[in-house]
Design a protein around this motif. Structure first.
Motif, PDB file in Angstrom:
ATOM      1  N   LEU A  16       0.844  -1.101  -0.013  1.00 40.98           N
ATOM      2  CA  LEU A  16      -0.033  -0.034   0.065  1.00 40.98           C
ATOM      3  C   LEU A  16       0.973   1.185  -0.130  1.00 40.98           C
ATOM      4  CD1 LEU A  16      -3.015  -0.568   2.479  1.00 40.98           C
ATOM      5  CD2 LEU A  16      -3.090  -0.162   0.043  1.00 40.98           C
ATOM      6  N   GLY A  17       1.812   1.181   0.830  1.00 39.00           N
ATOM      7  CA  GLY A  17       2.835   2.354   0.896  1.00 39.00           C
ATOM      8  C   GLY A  17       3.457   2.600  -0.400  1.00 39.00           C
ATOM      9  N   LYS A  18       3.826   1.541  -1.508  1.00 38.95           N
ATOM     10  CA  LYS A  18       4.406   2.016  -2.689  1.00 38.95           C
ATOM     11  C   LYS A  18       3.116   2.637  -3.467  1.00 38.95           C
ATOM     12  CE  LYS A  18       7.774  -1.633  -2.991  1.00 38.95           C
ATOM     13  NZ  LYS A  18       7.477  -3.147  -3.168  1.00 38.95           N
ATOM     14  N   LEU A  19       1.835   2.326  -3.412  1.00 41.85           N
ATOM     15  CA  LEU A  19       0.800   2.676  -4.087  1.00 41.85           C
ATOM     16  C   LEU A  19       0.089   4.118  -3.513  1.00 41.85           C
ATOM     17  CD1 LEU A  19      -0.955  -0.727  -4.409  1.00 41.85           C
ATOM     18  CD2 LEU A  19       0.458   0.355  -6.302  1.00 41.85           C
ATOM     19  N   MET A  20       0.008   4.356  -2.204  1.00 43.32           N
ATOM     20  CA  MET A  20      -0.558   5.487  -1.865  1.00 43.32           C
ATOM     21  C   MET A  20       0.756   6.380  -1.253  1.00 43.32           C
ATOM     22  SD  MET A  20      -3.224   3.457   0.650  1.00 43.32           S
ATOM     23  CE  MET A  20      -3.791   4.895   1.585  1.00 43.32           C
ATOM     24  N   GLY A  21       1.884   6.111  -1.041  1.00 43.64           N
ATOM     25  CA  GLY A  21       3.007   6.996  -0.765  1.00 43.64           C
ATOM     26  C   GLY A  21       3.064   6.933   0.959  1.00 43.64           C
ATOM     27  N   ASP A  22       3.775   7.902   1.316  1.00 43.65           N
ATOM     28  CA  ASP A  22       4.296   7.665   2.589  1.00 43.65           C
ATOM     29  C   ASP A  22       3.206   8.495   3.408  1.00 43.65           C
ATOM     30  OD1 ASP A  22       5.669   6.724   4.914  1.00 43.65           O
ATOM     31  OD2 ASP A  22       6.906   8.520   4.705  1.00 43.65           O
ATOM     32  N   GLY A  23       1.852   8.194   3.562  1.00 44.60           N
ATOM     33  CA  GLY A  23       0.823   8.917   4.292  1.00 44.60           C
ATOM     34  C   GLY A  23       0.692   8.462   5.660  1.00 44.60           C
ATOM     35  N   LEU A  24      -0.250   9.061   6.536  1.00 46.28           N
ATOM     36  CA  LEU A  24      -0.528   8.522   7.636  1.00 46.28           C
ATOM     37  C   LEU A  24      -0.835   6.918   7.932  1.00 46.28           C
ATOM     38  CD1 LEU A  24      -0.642   9.962  10.495  1.00 46.28           C
ATOM     39  CD2 LEU A  24      -2.698  10.218  10.365  1.00 46.28           C
ATOM     40  N   VAL A  25      -1.550   6.501   6.963  1.00 44.82           N
ATOM     41  CA  VAL A  25      -1.962   4.985   7.180  1.00 44.82           C
ATOM     42  C   VAL A  25      -0.899   4.111   7.028  1.00 44.82           C
ATOM     43  CG1 VAL A  25      -3.490   3.082   6.016  1.00 44.82           C
ATOM     44  CG2 VAL A  25      -4.319   5.421   6.279  1.00 44.82           C
ATOM     45  N   THR A  26       0.067   4.401   5.940  1.00 38.39           N
ATOM     46  CA  THR A  26       1.245   3.284   5.847  1.00 38.39           C
ATOM     47  C   THR A  26       2.389   3.535   6.587  1.00 38.39           C
ATOM     48  OG1 THR A  26       1.730   4.581   3.925  1.00 38.39           O
ATOM     49  CG2 THR A  26       0.171   2.562   3.473  1.00 38.39           C
ATOM     50  N   CYS A  27       2.760   4.880   7.256  1.00 42.15           N
ATOM     51  CA  CYS A  27       4.060   5.370   7.578  1.00 42.15           C
ATOM     52  C   CYS A  27       4.450   4.319   8.699  1.00 42.15           C
ATOM     53  CB  CYS A  27       4.105   6.593   7.931  1.00 42.15           C
ATOM     54  SG  CYS A  27       3.104   7.089   9.314  1.00 42.15           S
ATOM     55  N   ARG A  28       5.686   4.147   8.948  1.00 41.82           N
ATOM     56  CA  ARG A  28       6.188   3.377  10.234  1.00 41.82           C
ATOM     57  C   ARG A  28       6.130   4.319  11.422  1.00 41.82           C
ATOM     58  NH1 ARG A  28       8.486  -1.897   9.044  1.00 41.82           N
ATOM     59  NH2 ARG A  28       7.409  -2.021   6.746  1.00 41.82           N
ATOM     60  N   GLN A  29       6.032   3.749  12.690  1.00 38.88           N
ATOM     61  CA  GLN A  29       6.092   4.188  13.998  1.00 38.88           C
ATOM     62  C   GLN A  29       7.077   5.569  14.239  1.00 38.88           C
ATOM     63  OE1 GLN A  29       3.692   3.901  15.802  1.00 38.88           O
ATOM     64  NE2 GLN A  29       4.620   5.062  17.553  1.00 38.88           N
ATOM     65  N   ALA A  30       8.402   5.286  13.469  1.00 37.63           N
ATOM     66  CA  ALA A  30       9.443   6.448  13.640  1.00 37.63           C
ATOM     67  C   ALA A  30       8.796   7.493  13.144  1.00 37.63           C
ATOM     68  CB  ALA A  30      10.517   5.933  12.990  1.00 37.63           C
ATOM     69  N   ARG A 112     -10.710  -0.820  -5.872  1.00 28.30           N
ATOM     70  CA  ARG A 112     -10.949  -2.172  -6.507  1.00 28.30           C
ATOM     71  C   ARG A 112      -9.505  -2.955  -6.628  1.00 28.30           C
ATOM     72  NH1 ARG A 112     -16.431  -0.985  -9.269  1.00 28.30           N
ATOM     73  NH2 ARG A 112     -17.475  -1.333  -7.408  1.00 28.30           N
ATOM     74  N   GLY A 113      -8.680  -2.051  -7.353  1.00 27.98           N
ATOM     75  CA  GLY A 113      -7.345  -2.511  -7.716  1.00 27.98           C
ATOM     76  C   GLY A 113      -6.373  -2.965  -6.642  1.00 27.98           C
ATOM     77  N   LEU A 114      -6.519  -2.007  -5.538  1.00 26.92           N
ATOM     78  CA  LEU A 114      -5.581  -2.128  -4.409  1.00 26.92           C
ATOM     79  C   LEU A 114      -5.314  -3.411  -3.740  1.00 26.92           C
ATOM     80  CD1 LEU A 114      -5.690   1.180  -2.370  1.00 26.92           C
ATOM     81  CD2 LEU A 114      -3.890   0.400  -3.771  1.00 26.92           C
ATOM     82  N   PHE A 115      -6.681  -4.083  -3.468  1.00 26.02           N
ATOM     83  CA  PHE A 115      -6.456  -5.369  -2.625  1.00 26.02           C
ATOM     84  C   PHE A 115      -5.796  -6.291  -3.359  1.00 26.02           C
ATOM     85  CE2 PHE A 115      -8.185  -9.281  -0.854  1.00 26.02           C
ATOM     86  CZ  PHE A 115      -7.931  -9.098   0.305  1.00 26.02           C
ATOM     87  N   VAL A 116      -6.029  -6.657  -4.647  1.00 21.77           N
ATOM     88  CA  VAL A 116      -5.663  -7.859  -5.342  1.00 21.77           C
ATOM     89  C   VAL A 116      -4.072  -7.252  -5.318  1.00 21.77           C
ATOM     90  CG1 VAL A 116      -5.901  -6.898  -7.459  1.00 21.77           C
ATOM     91  CG2 VAL A 116      -5.617  -9.286  -7.394  1.00 21.77           C
ATOM     92  N   ARG A 117      -3.464  -6.253  -5.652  1.00 18.00           N
ATOM     93  CA  ARG A 117      -2.295  -5.751  -5.716  1.00 18.00           C
ATOM     94  C   ARG A 117      -1.488  -6.028  -4.441  1.00 18.00           C
ATOM     95  NH1 ARG A 117      -4.776  -3.703  -9.612  1.00 18.00           N
ATOM     96  NH2 ARG A 117      -3.558  -3.171 -11.614  1.00 18.00           N
ATOM     97  N   THR A 118      -2.231  -5.972  -3.190  1.00 16.24           N
ATOM     98  CA  THR A 118      -1.384  -6.009  -2.009  1.00 16.24           C
ATOM     99  C   THR A 118      -1.448  -7.569  -1.575  1.00 16.24           C
ATOM    100  OG1 THR A 118      -3.715  -6.012  -0.750  1.00 16.24           O
ATOM    101  CG2 THR A 118      -2.189  -3.795  -1.029  1.00 16.24           C
ATOM    102  N   VAL A 119      -2.170  -8.592  -2.226  1.00 21.04           N
ATOM    103  CA  VAL A 119      -2.313  -9.950  -1.843  1.00 21.04           C
ATOM    104  C   VAL A 119      -1.553 -10.919  -2.726  1.00 21.04           C
ATOM    105  CG1 VAL A 119      -4.000  -9.827  -0.191  1.00 21.04           C
ATOM    106  CG2 VAL A 119      -4.630 -10.341  -2.339  1.00 21.04           C
ATOM    107  N   VAL A 120      -1.442 -10.268  -4.105  1.00 23.62           N
ATOM    108  CA  VAL A 120      -0.793 -11.098  -5.031  1.00 23.62           C
ATOM    109  C   VAL A 120       0.470 -10.540  -5.447  1.00 23.62           C
ATOM    110  CG1 VAL A 120      -0.819 -11.915  -7.412  1.00 23.62           C
ATOM    111  CG2 VAL A 120      -3.011 -11.714  -6.182  1.00 23.62           C
ATOM    112  N   PRO A 121       1.643 -10.916  -4.668  1.00 17.09           N
ATOM    113  CA  PRO A 121       2.761 -10.541  -5.010  1.00 17.09           C
ATOM    114  C   PRO A 121       3.467 -10.613  -6.265  1.00 17.09           C
ATOM    115  CG  PRO A 121       3.170 -12.287  -3.762  1.00 17.09           C
ATOM    116  CD  PRO A 121       1.695 -12.276  -4.148  1.00 17.09           C
ATOM    117  N   ILE A 122       2.672 -10.385  -7.491  1.00 20.25           N
ATOM    118  CA  ILE A 122       3.434 -10.791  -8.700  1.00 20.25           C
ATOM    119  C   ILE A 122       3.368  -9.655  -9.492  1.00 20.25           C
ATOM    120  CG2 ILE A 122       3.741 -12.363 -10.774  1.00 20.25           C
ATOM    121  CD1 ILE A 122       1.977 -14.433  -9.037  1.00 20.25           C
TER     122      ILE A 122
END
Ligand code: HEM
Length: 417
Positions: A16-30, A112-122
């Protein structure tokens, strides 16, 4: 609840981070605290009260256009509503109507497209020129272009008191913190659009679907609306504490049909959870959907019963187990806002229109996606005059609003509205 040991990460968030950028949802704790501090003011309860008028204005305009006796594409309509509301909160009137509609369509295709891209790593699969891949790529690229254009135009014009205004002030380091980059402004807006639209739309669509299948719950809701908002009056902020049954319907919808159903964390060190030893780097999955359907927390969990949430009814255990917005420091930043929006939109629409399932309607089987809910619900619409009811509205005195701590574990903000 320990974000230093259980950080954001795992296949879901890494991709998700690759697709959405480094926003609040995906960023690491640091980097989380600074981002959260920056965005939090726009979602404080005091700010949320200021949004009530725009929510009811949009909801009334939407449902007044529905033909009585006709059919309504409910999920699509709720997506229109939540897109229009969130775009006004984030960007004031920077998007005209056609562009807002385009943003809605792009968000639908991207989610719609995000989920399949997060669970199918190809990755190679998603480079193929299939119609679905093309639709996803075009939608994502168009969304980025629209957001870039809005930011550029705002930089040329006057400051506005909205979320984009706060973000642009942060690029100039008007506050004490270090300036943020233009890319961060962009990532924050994309993240808030992606998180704030579909979850809200599915919550409302599920509520209408569940109410139509549960006439007693629907009757109690109408009784409250007729008492609190006679003649289909639009609710204002002062009505919120009195919309007890309406709030219970939203809470029970979020328990029964939680739009966010699966999330991941990654362990940052060897640790133990519920008696299981976990090595550093392990992916941990948690599911609000499963917690909400655990009979040891919620007896008869498949039953839709808004009265579970009447004041004084939920036990401490149920409050802990109820986490449609998650818990801890990564709890949804839009929780208060989402509750207020859902209560007001439901009160406005159900005060004016009655939605029924079409003859032969078969309930959609839950289909896993990045979110879960009725994705293509169509219902029949009738106008609604006051429904005489034997069921009295919930007494007003039971509904005192409570002070809120949005980070309390499992307290999902239902009682804070
Ligand atoms: C019914 C509506 C909503 C539901 C069910 C919902 C649910 C959630 C959940 C479960 C999380 C935590 C994800 C995790 O643990 O990994 C979350 C986080 C988040 N949500 Fe929501 N959400 C809703 C509405 C909104 C709205 C309206 C916004 C704002 C526009 C929003 C913005 C966010 C953000 C930015 C985060 C990340 C918070 C952080 O990590 O600090 N959400 N949401």
């Amino acid at each position: 609840m320990d974000p230093h040991t259980f950080d954001k990460g795992g296949p879901l968030y890494d991709r998700l981070g690759k697709l959405m950028g480094d926003g609040l949802v995906t960023c690491r704790q640091a980097t989380h605290r600074d981002k959260r501090r920056l965005l939090q003011p726009g979602f404080r309860p005091s700010h949320v009260a200021a949004y009530t008028d725009l929510v009811t204005e949009e909801a009334a305009a939407l449902c007044d256009a529905w033909p009585a006796g006709g059919t309504v594409p409910v999920t699509e309509a709720m997506t229109t509503l939540s897109t229009r509301v969130i775009s006004r909160v984030l960007l004031s009137d920077s998007l005209d109507d056609p562009t807002t509609a385009e943003v809605r369509d792009c968000l639908t295709d991207v989610v719609r497209g995000l989920f399949v891209r997060t669970v199918v790593p190809i990755d190679a699969l998603f480079r193929l020129p299939t119609p679905a891949n093309r639709r996803y790529r075009n939608a994502l690229s168009r969304l980025h272009t629209i957001i870039d254009a809005v930011i550029a135009e705002r930089r040329r014009g006057a400051d506005r008191d909205d979320v984009l205004g706060t973000l642009l002030a942060a690029t100039r380091a008007d506050g004490a913190a270090a300036p943020i980059s233009g890319q961060e402004v962009h990532d924050h807006l994309i993240t808030l659009l992606l998180t704030g639209v579909e979850t809200q739309a599915l919550c409302l669509a599920s509520a209408f679907s569940l109410l139509a299948r549960h006439p007693e719950a629907e009757r109690r809701l109408y009784a409250e609306l007729d008492a609190v908002l006679p003649g289909g009056r639009r609710p204002g902020p002062d009505d919120l504490p009195h919309l007890v049954q309406t709030r219970c319907v939203v809470s029970e919808t979020l328990r029964h049909s939680s739009p966010g159903w699966l999330f991941t964390r990654v362990t940052t060190r060897d640790t133990e959870l519920a008696g299981c030893r976990l090595p550093e780097g392990a992916t941990v999955l948690y599911s609000p959907y499963l917690l909400h359907h655990d009979p040891s927390s919620f007896p008869d969990p498949e039953r839709f019963d808004p009265d579970r949430w009447l004041p004084g009814r939920p036990t401490a255990e149920q409050r802990r187990a109820m986490m449609p917005f998650s818990a801890g420091n990564r709890k949804c930043i839009g929780d208060e806002f989402a509750m207020v929006e859902a209560v007001l939109a439901l009160a406005t629409i159900a005060g004016r229109r009655r939605l029924r399932h079409l003859p032969g309607h078969v309930e959609e089987k839950p289909r896993p996606g990045i979110t879960m809910g009725p994705r293509s619900l169509v219902m029949a619409c009738a106008s609604r005059s006051a429904t005489p009811s034997a069921v009295p509205a919930t007494p007003r005195a039971t509904a005192a609003p409570r002070a809120s701590d949005s980070r309390t574990a499992g307290d999902h903000g239902v009682h804070n509205t």
